[in-house]
Scaffold this motif. Structure first.
Motif, PDB file in Angstrom:
ATOM      1  N   GLU A  50      10.738   4.432   6.325  1.00  0.00           N
ATOM      2  CA  GLU A  50      11.695   4.011   5.311  1.00  0.00           C
ATOM      3  C   GLU A  50      11.135   4.245   3.898  1.00  0.00           C
ATOM      4  OE1 GLU A  50      13.611  -0.240   4.399  1.00  0.00           O
ATOM      5  OE2 GLU A  50      13.488   0.256   6.543  1.00  0.00           O
ATOM      6  N   PHE A  51       9.839   3.942   3.728  1.00  0.00           N
ATOM      7  CA  PHE A  51       9.207   4.141   2.419  1.00  0.00           C
ATOM      8  C   PHE A  51       8.814   5.590   2.182  1.00  0.00           C
ATOM      9  CE2 PHE A  51       7.972  -0.426   2.975  1.00  0.00           C
ATOM     10  CZ  PHE A  51       8.640  -0.898   1.858  1.00  0.00           C
ATOM     11  N   LEU A  52       8.341   6.244   3.229  1.00  0.00           N
ATOM     12  CA  LEU A  52       7.647   7.523   3.026  1.00  0.00           C
ATOM     13  C   LEU A  52       8.543   8.746   3.171  1.00  0.00           C
ATOM     14  CD1 LEU A  52       4.240   6.727   4.771  1.00  0.00           C
ATOM     15  CD2 LEU A  52       4.836   6.558   2.340  1.00  0.00           C
ATOM     16  N   ASP A  53       9.587   8.650   3.977  1.00  0.00           N
ATOM     17  CA  ASP A  53      10.488   9.805   4.112  1.00  0.00           C
ATOM     18  C   ASP A  53      11.019  10.263   2.751  1.00  0.00           C
ATOM     19  OD1 ASP A  53      10.070   9.964   6.809  1.00  0.00           O
ATOM     20  OD2 ASP A  53      12.043   9.230   7.427  1.00  0.00           O
ATOM     21  N   PRO A  54      11.500   9.317   1.909  1.00  0.00           N
ATOM     22  CA  PRO A  54      12.009   9.771   0.605  1.00  0.00           C
ATOM     23  C   PRO A  54      10.931  10.421  -0.274  1.00  0.00           C
ATOM     24  CG  PRO A  54      12.711   7.517   1.059  1.00  0.00           C
ATOM     25  CD  PRO A  54      11.704   7.874   2.104  1.00  0.00           C
ATOM     26  N   LEU A  55       9.668  10.077  -0.022  1.00  0.00           N
ATOM     27  CA  LEU A  55       8.591  10.663  -0.822  1.00  0.00           C
ATOM     28  C   LEU A  55       8.092  11.982  -0.215  1.00  0.00           C
ATOM     29  CD1 LEU A  55       6.423   7.444  -1.489  1.00  0.00           C
ATOM     30  CD2 LEU A  55       8.141   8.469  -2.994  1.00  0.00           C
ATOM     31  N   PHE A 115       0.840  -1.201   0.000  1.00  0.00           N
ATOM     32  CA  PHE A 115       0.000   0.000   0.000  1.00  0.00           C
ATOM     33  C   PHE A 115       0.879   1.256   0.000  1.00  0.00           C
ATOM     34  CE2 PHE A 115      -2.336   3.207   2.596  1.00  0.00           C
ATOM     35  CZ  PHE A 115      -3.478   3.352   1.827  1.00  0.00           C
ATOM     36  N   LEU A 116       1.876   1.279   0.876  1.00  0.00           N
ATOM     37  CA  LEU A 116       2.745   2.460   0.976  1.00  0.00           C
ATOM     38  C   LEU A 116       3.517   2.683  -0.327  1.00  0.00           C
ATOM     39  CD1 LEU A 116       4.155   2.046   4.625  1.00  0.00           C
ATOM     40  CD2 LEU A 116       2.203   3.417   3.871  1.00  0.00           C
ATOM     41  N   HIS A 117       3.961   1.575  -0.943  1.00  0.00           N
ATOM     42  CA  HIS A 117       4.716   1.665  -2.199  1.00  0.00           C
ATOM     43  C   HIS A 117       3.935   2.373  -3.300  1.00  0.00           C
ATOM     44  CE1 HIS A 117       8.602  -0.131  -1.920  1.00  0.00           C
ATOM     45  NE2 HIS A 117       8.157  -1.236  -1.335  1.00  0.00           N
ATOM     46  N   ARG A 118       2.624   2.197  -3.301  1.00  0.00           N
ATOM     47  CA  ARG A 118       1.819   2.769  -4.381  1.00  0.00           C
ATOM     48  C   ARG A 118       1.921   4.287  -4.422  1.00  0.00           C
ATOM     49  NH1 ARG A 118      -4.166   0.493  -4.566  1.00  0.00           N
ATOM     50  NH2 ARG A 118      -4.140   1.746  -6.472  1.00  0.00           N
ATOM     51  N   PHE A 119       2.260   4.903  -3.282  1.00  0.00           N
ATOM     52  CA  PHE A 119       2.276   6.363  -3.245  1.00  0.00           C
ATOM     53  C   PHE A 119       3.441   6.962  -4.034  1.00  0.00           C
ATOM     54  CE2 PHE A 119      -0.654   5.293   0.040  1.00  0.00           C
ATOM     55  CZ  PHE A 119      -1.638   6.270  -0.109  1.00  0.00           C
ATOM     56  N   ALA A 120       4.392   6.112  -4.440  1.00  0.00           N
ATOM     57  CA  ALA A 120       5.476   6.593  -5.303  1.00  0.00           C
ATOM     58  C   ALA A 120       4.928   7.061  -6.646  1.00  0.00           C
ATOM     59  CB  ALA A 120       6.511   5.486  -5.493  1.00  0.00           C
ATOM     60  N   ASP A 121       3.766   6.542  -7.057  1.00  0.00           N
ATOM     61  CA  ASP A 121       3.200   6.866  -8.369  1.00  0.00           C
ATOM     62  C   ASP A 121       2.176   7.994  -8.332  1.00  0.00           C
ATOM     63  OD1 ASP A 121       4.703   4.749  -9.320  1.00  0.00           O
ATOM     64  OD2 ASP A 121       3.085   3.303  -8.944  1.00  0.00           O
TER      65      ASP A 121
END
Lengths: 237, 229
Positions: free
Chosen positions: A66-71, A41-47
């Protein structure tokens, strides 16, 4: 449609899909999702354009960061949510833990039982303890749960919150307790810009979101987040 | 429409009842009524949110009715030290029965040493109170139920509860857990007879409660008011 039209406060309507996204939030909690599902779910926010924040279980904060800080998406936690009536000491502990974990925001239930029992002295004690624990180290959003309060209870509660130093509220928690547009209008009419107003519950489409923003909402928490973002991409510039 | 009139409850059933009010808009008056009714029919305990434990303890004082509360209700999403704090404060204020909601994410990922560390911290904070493990049964596999029960039982937990009764998915009321005799049996099997089972969720009348007792449950959560969310 611009800020302040018809005398309303808040930030007004978002003009672009990116601006709308930057005022949206969502959540993933463990009873409804496994860790793998949460990660997917979190990965999808990259798009998608950057949204404001995603709320997760406290034990998942590190993984989410880890997933969201870079975004550039903030990680939020909750406590006494969505039902509330958790002891003040436990809520204070949750706020301190949220700070320690590096969460940017904590959404936390007020003392509803005291509110509906007319015990505003206890509401004040509970609220002050939360404000003090948060300091300026975490964004504290308190939930008065306007969906189940009378107008009198809403206003008295918010007077206590303002007095105690609360600067942000999330009107309702969702889970069937949905914010009414009238609640946003009421709070803005009475308290002007004293509170950041976030809403939760009942925002299923872009049109819903725009209606709440138009009424003076700052940010919106929506579970069908991708649907709202997709519609915004199609319809806003 | 509450078909459960406590006056119709047999003494045997009454002693199994945990008279429960976890509604968000529970008033102080609701707590008083809950406790007086529980005293008058001799329920095992009342169950209230942790912020209302002091009030409930006051109203059941002098009677053989316990005070129960749920920790990190309803989703168990708090960190271990936050849960331990909630337990410690509740016990110091008069809670005699602690229902711990584990972090399901950890449990479902099979991180058993972390599950054990969490439950152990809760046990240590509980100072000898009766300990119950709440499992959202329908979201867990048979293996997950079995491992969780074994860990909790070794740590001194004595009850397993089939659900919090609160909806798991925000937009879907039907995801709230329901008690049924089959789930009671499943939990008895998962715990290899080392646990007693508390049945919770949507138990609407004495016949349903009796069926759960017949299936082997020894505690039955009856919700005051029965207002639906």
């Amino acid at each position: 449609m611009t800020n302040g039209q018809r005398g309303k406060r808040g930030r007004g309507l978002p003009q672009t899909a990116a601006e709308l996204a930057s005022r949206m939030m969502t959540a993933v909690f463990s009873p409804a999702a496994t860790e793998e599902e949460a990660k997917a779910f979190l990965h999808r926010f990259a798009d998608y354009p950057r949204i404001d924040a995603i709320f997760v279980d406290q034990p998942w904060v590190a993984m989410a960061k880890e997933f969201l800080d870079p975004l550039g998406i903030a990680v939020g936690v909750e406590a006494a949510y969505p039902v509330g009536n958790t002891s003040t000491e436990a809520k204070v502990a949750a706020i301190k833990e949220g700070i320690r974990l590096g969460a940017v925001e904590i959404d936390i239930g007020g003392h509803f039982s005291a509110i509906v029992s007319g015990d505003y002295v206890t509401v004040e004690v509970d609220t002050k303890a939360m404000v003090e624990a948060a300091g300026d180290e975490i964004r504290l959003m308190v939930l008065p749960e306007t969906a189940i309060l009378t107008n009198d209870e809403k206003l008295r509660t918010l007077e206590v919150y303002a007095e105690a130093g609360v600067t942000g509220i999330k009107t309702s928690s969702g889970y069937g307790w949905n914010t009414q547009i009238e609640d946003v209008l009421l709070v803005r009419r009475v308290f002007a810009d004293a509170f950041q107003i976030d809403v939760s519950g009942g925002v299923r489409t872009l049109d819903h979101a725009l209606a709440y923003f138009d009424a003076g909402t700052d940010k919106i928490h929506a579970s069908p987040i991708f649907k709202v973002l997709e519609e915004a991409k199609e319809r806003l510039s | 429409m509450n078909a459960f009139t406590l006056q119709q409850v047999s003494p045997e059933l009454a002693r199994a009842i945990e008279y429960t009010d976890l509604r968000k808009d529970i008033t102080y008056g609701d707590v008083e009524r809950l406790c007086l009714k529980a005293r008058s029919i001799g329920c095992a305990c009342v169950v209230v949110p942790s912020i209302l434990v002091p009030l409930a303890a006051q109203y059941v004082s002098g009677a053989s009715v316990g005070v129960g509360t749920l920790i990190a209700y309803p989703f168990g999403t708090q960190a271990t030290n936050v849960k331990a704090k909630e337990v410690e404060v509740a016990v110091s204020q008069g809670a005699t029965e602690i229902e711990a909601i584990p972090h399901y994410g950890t449990l479902r990922a099979g991180q058993w040493s972390e599950v054990e560390a969490e439950l152990s911290a809760i046990r240590d904070a509980a100072g000898g109170s009766i300990l119950k493990l709440v499992l959202e049964t329908s979201y867990l596999t048979a293996d997950q139920l079995r491992f969780a029960c074994a860990i909790a039982s070794d740590l001194g937990f004595t009850y397993v509860v089939n659900t919090t009764g609160f909806r798991v998915v925000s937009t879907r009321p039907e995801t709230a857990g329901q008690a049924d005799p089959q789930i009671v049996q499943q939990l008895l099997e998962a715990s290899s007879g080392r646990f007693r089972v508390k049945a919770a969720g949507g138990i609407e009348n004495p016949a349903a409660a009796q069926a759960l007792l017949d299936a082997g449950a020894t505690r039955i959560a009856i919700e005051a008011g029965n207002r639906s969310f």
